[in-house]
Design a protein around this motif. Structure first.
Motif, PDB file in Angstrom:
ATOM      1  N   ALA A  11       0.834  -1.208   0.000  1.00 14.57           N
ATOM      2  CA  ALA A  11       0.000   0.000   0.000  1.00 14.57           C
ATOM      3  C   ALA A  11       0.869   1.258   0.000  1.00 14.57           C
ATOM      4  N   ALA A  12       0.283   2.330  -0.465  1.00 18.06           N
ATOM      5  CA  ALA A  12       0.983   3.618  -0.478  1.00 18.06           C
ATOM      6  C   ALA A  12       1.247   4.087   0.949  1.00 18.06           C
ATOM      7  N   ALA A  13       2.435   4.603   1.169  1.00 15.56           N
ATOM      8  CA  ALA A  13       2.805   5.139   2.480  1.00 15.56           C
ATOM      9  C   ALA A  13       2.222   6.540   2.648  1.00 15.56           C
ATOM     10  N   VAL A  14       1.649   6.782   3.817  1.00 13.09           N
ATOM     11  CA  VAL A  14       1.128   8.114   4.114  1.00 13.09           C
ATOM     12  C   VAL A  14       1.736   8.683   5.398  1.00 13.09           C
ATOM     13  N   TRP A  15       2.532   7.870   6.106  1.00  9.55           N
ATOM     14  CA  TRP A  15       3.173   8.295   7.345  1.00  9.55           C
ATOM     15  C   TRP A  15       4.659   7.969   7.305  1.00  9.55           C
ATOM     16  N   VAL A  16       5.451   8.815   7.966  1.00 11.99           N
ATOM     17  CA  VAL A  16       6.872   8.563   8.176  1.00 11.99           C
ATOM     18  C   VAL A  16       7.079   8.357   9.668  1.00 11.99           C
ATOM     19  N   LEU A  34       8.252   3.753   6.541  1.00 12.14           N
ATOM     20  CA  LEU A  34       7.057   4.343   5.956  1.00 12.14           C
ATOM     21  C   LEU A  34       5.871   3.459   6.315  1.00 12.14           C
ATOM     22  N   ALA A  35       4.712   4.073   6.517  1.00 14.76           N
ATOM     23  CA  ALA A  35       3.531   3.308   6.909  1.00 14.76           C
ATOM     24  C   ALA A  35       2.297   3.766   6.153  1.00 14.76           C
ATOM     25  N   CYS A  36       1.477   2.778   5.785  1.00 18.79           N
ATOM     26  CA  CYS A  36       0.156   3.093   5.255  1.00 18.79           C
ATOM     27  C   CYS A  36      -0.754   3.356   6.460  1.00 18.79           C
ATOM     28  N   GLU A  37      -1.975   3.763   6.199  1.00 18.61           N
ATOM     29  CA  GLU A  37      -2.910   4.042   7.297  1.00 18.61           C
ATOM     30  C   GLU A  37      -3.132   2.798   8.160  1.00 18.61           C
ATOM     31  N   ASP A  38      -3.232   1.619   7.532  1.00 21.99           N
ATOM     32  CA  ASP A  38      -3.514   0.379   8.271  1.00 21.99           C
ATOM     33  C   ASP A  38      -2.371  -0.075   9.166  1.00 21.99           C
ATOM     34  N   HIS A  39      -1.123   0.237   8.819  1.00 22.47           N
ATOM     35  CA  HIS A  39       0.027  -0.261   9.577  1.00 22.47           C
ATOM     36  C   HIS A  39       0.688   0.778  10.479  1.00 22.47           C
TER      37      HIS A  39
END
Length: 70
Positions: A11-16, A34-39
């Protein structure tokens, strides 16, 4: 497109998640996952229980230490 660091996630990363291991890194050093919303929560907890997590920033707001911003 940046991809989540969670194992097997594409999934696309939205958080660092900025972190360091104080046993091997200098205090100012920042490694990143890097993290997606789910992770985001899972990866944050993984780093947090070890005392490694330093900051969580939205990907579009992240500037790595030393970045000139452009």
């Amino acid at each position: 497109m940046p991809i989540c660091s969670a194992k097997g996630c594409r999934a696309a990363a939205v958080w660092v998640l900025a972190w360091n291991n104080p046993k091997i890194h200098t205090p100012e050093r920042r490694k990143t996952w890097l993290a997606c919303e789910d992770h985001r929560e899972h990866l944050s907890k993984f780093l947090g229980v070890r005392g490694f997590l330093k900051d969580v920033v939205a990907f579009e707001e992240w500037e790595a230490p030393g970045d000139s911003g452009g």
